[in-house]
Structures are given as structure tokens and as C-alpha cells.
Design an enzyme around this catalytic site. Structure first.
Site, short mmCIF file in Angstrom:
data_model
loop_
_atom_site.label_atom_id
_atom_site.label_comp_id
_atom_site.label_asym_id
_atom_site.label_seq_id
_atom_site.Cartn_x
_atom_site.Cartn_y
_atom_site.Cartn_z
CG ASN A 101 -5.97 38.03 22.79
OD1 ASN A 101 -5.41 38.70 23.33
ND2 ASN A 101 -6.90 37.83 21.76
CE LYS B 15 -1.01 34.06 9.34
NZ LYS B 15 -2.01 34.40 10.29
CE LYS C 22 -26.68 41.54 31.65
NZ LYS C 22 -26.98 41.88 32.80
CG ASP D 267 -7.15 33.28 14.88
OD1 ASP D 267 -7.06 34.02 14.63
OD2 ASP D 267 -6.92 32.07 15.50
CG PHE E 24 4.96 38.98 16.74
CD1 PHE E 24 5.28 40.32 16.06
CD2 PHE E 24 4.80 38.75 17.87
CE1 PHE E 24 6.20 41.71 16.63
CE2 PHE E 24 6.02 40.20 18.57
CZ PHE E 24 7.07 40.97 17.79
CE LYS F 88 1.11 30.30 13.09
NZ LYS F 88 0.51 31.17 14.84
N1 CTP Z 1 -2.86 38.09 12.70
C1 CTP Z 1 -3.81 38.63 12.15
N2 CTP Z 1 -4.83 38.55 11.80
C2 CTP Z 1 -5.82 37.63 12.62
C3 CTP Z 1 -4.69 36.79 13.28
C4 CTP Z 1 -3.76 36.42 12.95
O1 CTP Z 1 -3.25 39.93 10.74
N3 CTP Z 1 -7.40 37.31 12.24
C5 CTP Z 1 -1.56 37.94 12.77
C6 CTP Z 1 -1.12 38.04 14.01
O2 CTP Z 1 -1.16 39.53 14.36
C7 CTP Z 1 0.42 37.53 13.90
C8 CTP Z 1 0.23 36.36 12.65
O3 CTP Z 1 -0.66 37.28 11.61
O4 CTP Z 1 1.16 38.66 13.09
C9 CTP Z 1 0.18 35.18 13.83
O5 CTP Z 1 -1.08 35.45 14.32
P1 CTP Z 1 -0.79 34.10 15.29
O6 CTP Z 1 -2.32 33.71 16.27
O7 CTP Z 1 0.49 33.19 15.67
O8 CTP Z 1 -1.57 32.47 14.30
P2 CTP Z 1 -2.83 32.16 13.52
O9 CTP Z 1 -2.38 32.92 11.91
O10 CTP Z 1 -4.52 32.97 14.21
O11 CTP Z 1 -2.66 30.90 13.53
P3 CTP Z 1 -3.26 29.84 14.25
O12 CTP Z 1 -4.13 30.69 15.26
O13 CTP Z 1 -3.51 28.62 14.16
O14 CTP Z 1 -1.54 30.23 15.66
#
Ligand code: CTP
Length: 404
Positions: free
Chosen positions: A210, A341, A289, A279, A323, A337
Site C-alpha cells: 500500500n 481491538k 517467478k 489485511d 491507528f 476499532k
Molecule cells: N492492524 C493490525 N493488523 C492488521 C490490520 C490492522 O495491527 N492485520 C492495525 C493497524 O496497525 C492500525 C489498526 O489496526 O493500528 C487499524 O488499521 P486499519 O487498516 O485502519 O483498519 P482495519 O482493522 O484493517 O479495518 P478496515 O480495513 O476494515 O478499515
């Protein structure tokens, strides 16, 4: 903070102008002292204009008897009025004079009279840096308690490649502030911070990732180190210098980041999860490859472990800051969140907003706290936002302790 910037006579002297500005941007008052050799590379006027102060160039002055008399005690006054002496570039000649206690000019005399923190940023040709004489001088100065910031490796002005380049002025300025800062309210804490994106392999040459630049997480690491914490930065692949005093654990995938964070957990007292963790990861990355074919291709993805949620389940009395990167419903999503969490605070930001977020040096975030407070911080540099996050986190911890 009052800083003396001593500039030695090397080609890197031109970078000292940027350093003066970077120090002022961080709130320091800067008094520049040029050696005679430095004055050959860069004019005092450049520094006078940048710092809005007279630049000191000579021990005895050149004017009237009055000037000679007043400048003869100036090194004592300057020594007493300042907290930090940073010398950049510190040439081989200056290092030798400092090590031997020689005082032929203003800067070397000031060095002897100065009782505050001394930071030396050497820059020179690689052979000079590696010469036994320089090695001995550096070892002697370090043993004396002077902080020696090691030069970077790279292409030098003399055309060779090797160690000897002055580090990025902004990085040096941050190191100076970290060392000289009096506010040490994170002393005794171990702060574990995650930053940057993760990379999930498709095959040995391709990955899913990303746009995270890591700038927010690195700014948080710099702020924590500045306030006296031991800082462990678990970082995905980014193109940033590790802040002074910060321990780096470099990772690539979400799984590696998870393992690194869980290894650090026993010692952590504050955890900040600013990384943009993928995610999903590719279910079966190819060992070789992948070759293209005319047919449509699809990837099978499995969810990654939610690291924040896992830390939340094993939180103990640690302070946990997550975050939330959102494109809408900022506060509601931040709160959701935080609750699901088990975080104590969520730093929520609208990644879709122009000029802030990914890749930018500024950010505009809203803090959602376990106490129910919602605090919209004004738009500011990520470094300033980082300090405000810690200001509120420490206040929050006191409030949570008072409740329990
Ligand atoms: N995070 C994490 N591990 C993951 C995904 C997210 O620790 N596999 C943590 C990120 O570091 C951040 C928080 O979760 O502190 C929220 O991340 P975000 O991408 O905003 O949310 P998601 O939980 O992934 O939810 P969504 O994608 O549905 O918004």
C-alpha cells in the site's frame, strides 16, 4: 534549547546552513561559530541571515581595542549561555585539536570552556576517516562523553565512495534535539512502534502493498526517543533514515511484523501501531517467478493476523495506541476499532483528505480516547502531531490509573 553550531572547514560546510535552519525549525536558538577554514567554504552572512544573529568567526576580533577585550571573554559567555555544542562538519583537524585539547581559535577554545553536551558530526574523505590517527581521536572523544554521529556512506566530493559523508541535516537536527531536550517524560518506558506498509509476496519478484510512507511512525519514534524512552521501531519497507537513538527491527510481511511485535511485547510499556498492515496475504505465493499467459489470472488471499487485536488481548497494563485510516465516518470507525481491538486510544485520520496522510510531512488527526474524549488536533507536521499524541497518551494513562 540554546545550541552552538560549530562549522569546520570541509566541503560539507555548505550543509551546515541547512542544519542551522533545521535546528531553528525545531525551536532551537542557534549561535553559529565558523572556523577560519569554514569561512573559505561558506560566508558568515548566510548563517547570520538564517539565524538572525551575529556569527562568531574569530577569537580575538580584528577591530578596536574594545572589541578585542570583549571578544577575549566571549567564548566563556557563549559556553555558559548554551546547552549543546554541535560541530558539523567536524573535520579531521578539528577532531585532532579537540582530542588533544589544543585551543588555537574560537571554536577549539569554546570546546574546552564548554560544559554542556557535545555532539560531533564528522565528515571527510574515507581514508582520512579510517586513518588510525582519526580512529584514535574519535575513540578518545567518545570515551570523554562526546556524542559522535557516524558519517554516512556514499559518493564523496573527492569522487570516491565510502564512509565520510555528512548525514542529512534534518537527521542531525533531530539527533541534537533528542540529545539536548530537557523534557524526558518517557524515561524508563519501552515504546514499541510499528510503521510503514507490509509487503505480501505473490512470487519472488512481486508483492501486494500500500501507499504508506512510514513518515508518521518514524516521527512517533523520533518523538519517543527525544522524550527519553527506549524505542523499538518495527518497520515495513520504507525509504527513511532511522531516527537517532531508535532500535530498528526491519520486517516485510504482516506475519513477520506480528512475530517481531510479539517478541518485543514483554518489555513494552507503550505500543503504537501506526503501520498500514495488509489485511490479506497471498494464500500460496509461488516459489518461482510467475510467467504470463493470455488467460485471466486470479490470486487467492487469506486474512492476515490482526496484530493490534492480538496485542489488545495480551495487553496487561500496557498503553495501547492504534491507528485508523478512514475515508469516511472517522470518529465512529475510530471508536469501533478501539473497542473491538481493546486499544486505549485510536489516532484516526482521513486518508482521502487532500495534502495530509500518506507520503505527506503534515497530518491532521482526531484522537479517540477510552475515556470517551474525542480530540481533533490541528493540522501540523507529523513530528508535532507525534508529540501531541504522547502528551494525550500520558494524560490518558494517568486518568485510566485513577479510575482503576
Ligand atoms: N492492524 C493490525 N493488523 C492488521 C490490520 C490492522 O495491527 N492485520 C492495525 C493497524 O496497525 C492500525 C489498526 O489496526 O493500528 C487499524 O488499521 P486499519 O487498516 O485502519 O483498519 P482495519 O482493522 O484493517 O479495518 P478496515 O480495513 O476494515 O478499515
Amino acid at each position: 534549547m540554546n545550541v552552538i553550531l560549530g562549522v569546520g572547514g570541509g566541503i560539507a560546510a555548505y550543509k551546515a546552513a541547512e542544519l542551522a535552519r533545521a535546528l531553528m525549525e525545531r525551536g532551537a536558538n542557534v549561535q553559529v561559530v565558523l572556523t577560519a577554514a569554514a569561512g573559505e567554504f561558506i560566508r558568515p552572512l548566510t548563517f547570520a541571515a538564517l539565524t538572525n544573529r551575529k556569527v562568531i568567526t574569530d577569537l580575538f576580533g580584528t577591530g578596536s581595542a574594545e572589541e578585542v577585550l570583549s571578544s577575549s571573554v566571549e567564548h566563556i559567555r557563549v559556553a555558559q549561555e548554551n546547552d549543546v555544542l554541535v560541530v558539523a562538519p567536524a573535520t579531521a583537524d578539528l577532531l585532532a585539536k579537540f582530542a588533544a585539547g589544543l585551543a588555537p581559535d574560537f571554536l577549539t577554545t569554546l570546546y574546552l570552556a564548554f560544559t554542556g553536551r557535545v555532539i560531533l558530526a564528522p565528515a571527510m574523505n574515507t581514508n582520512m576517516w579510517e586513518h588510525a590517527a582519526t580512529r584514535e581521536n574519535v575513540a578518545k572523544l567518545a570515551a570523554r562523553g562526546n556524542v559522535v554521529l557516524p558519517p554516512d556512506e556514499g559518493l564523496l566530493a573527492c569522487g570516491t565512495t565510502g564512509a565520510g559523508r555528512l548525514p542529512d541535516p534534518a537527521w542531525i537536527a533531530e539527533a541534537v534535539v533528542t540529545i539536548g531536550e530537557r523534557r524526558k517524560d518517557l524515561e524508563g518506558e519501552t515504546v514499541v512502534i510499528t510503521a510503514g506498509p507490509t509487503q505480501e509476496a505473490i512470487d519472488p519478484v512481486r508483492f501486494i502493498s500500500n501507499h504508506s510512507s512510514g513518515k508518521m511512525g518514524y516521527a512517533i519514534a523520533a518523538a519517543a526517543a527525544c522524550r527519553g524512552a527506549r524505542v523499538v521501531l518495527v518497520s515495513g519497507p520504507v525509504n527513511l533514515d532511522v531516527p537517532y537513538g531508535v532500535e530498528l527491527v526491519a520486517v516485510k510481511s504482516a506475519a513477520e511484523m506480528r512475530d517481531a511485535v510479539m517478541r518485543q511485547l514483554p518489555e513494552a510499556t507503550i505500543i503504537v501501531k501506526s503501520a498500514a498492515v495488509a489485511d490479506y496475504h497471498v494464500a500460496n505465493p509461488a516459489a518461482q517467478k510467475l510467467k504470463k499467459t493470455p488467460a485471466r489470472m486470479s490470486l487467492e488471499l487469506d486474512p492476515t493476523v490482526d496484530i493490534l487485536a492480538e496485542v489488545g488481548r495480551n495487553k496487561g497494563d500496557r498503553l495501547l495506541i492504534g491507528f485508523a485510516a478512514e475515508t469516511q465516518n472517522l470518529v465512529a470507525e475510530g471508536r469501533r476499532k478501539m473497542e473491538t481491538k481493546n486499544a486505549d486510544m485510536v489516532v484516526a485520520n482521513l486518508v482521502s483528505k487532500e495534502g495530509i496522510g500518506f507520503g505527506s510531512d503534515v497530518n491532521e488527526v482526531t484522537l479517540v480516547l477510552k475515556t470517551g474524549e474525542v480530540i481533533a488536533l490541528p493540522r501540523a507536521t507529523k513530528r508535532v502531531v507525534a508529540d501531541q499524541i504522547f502528551d494525550h497518551a500520558l494524560r490518558l494513562r494517568l486518568a485510566l490509573h485513577a479510575r482503576s
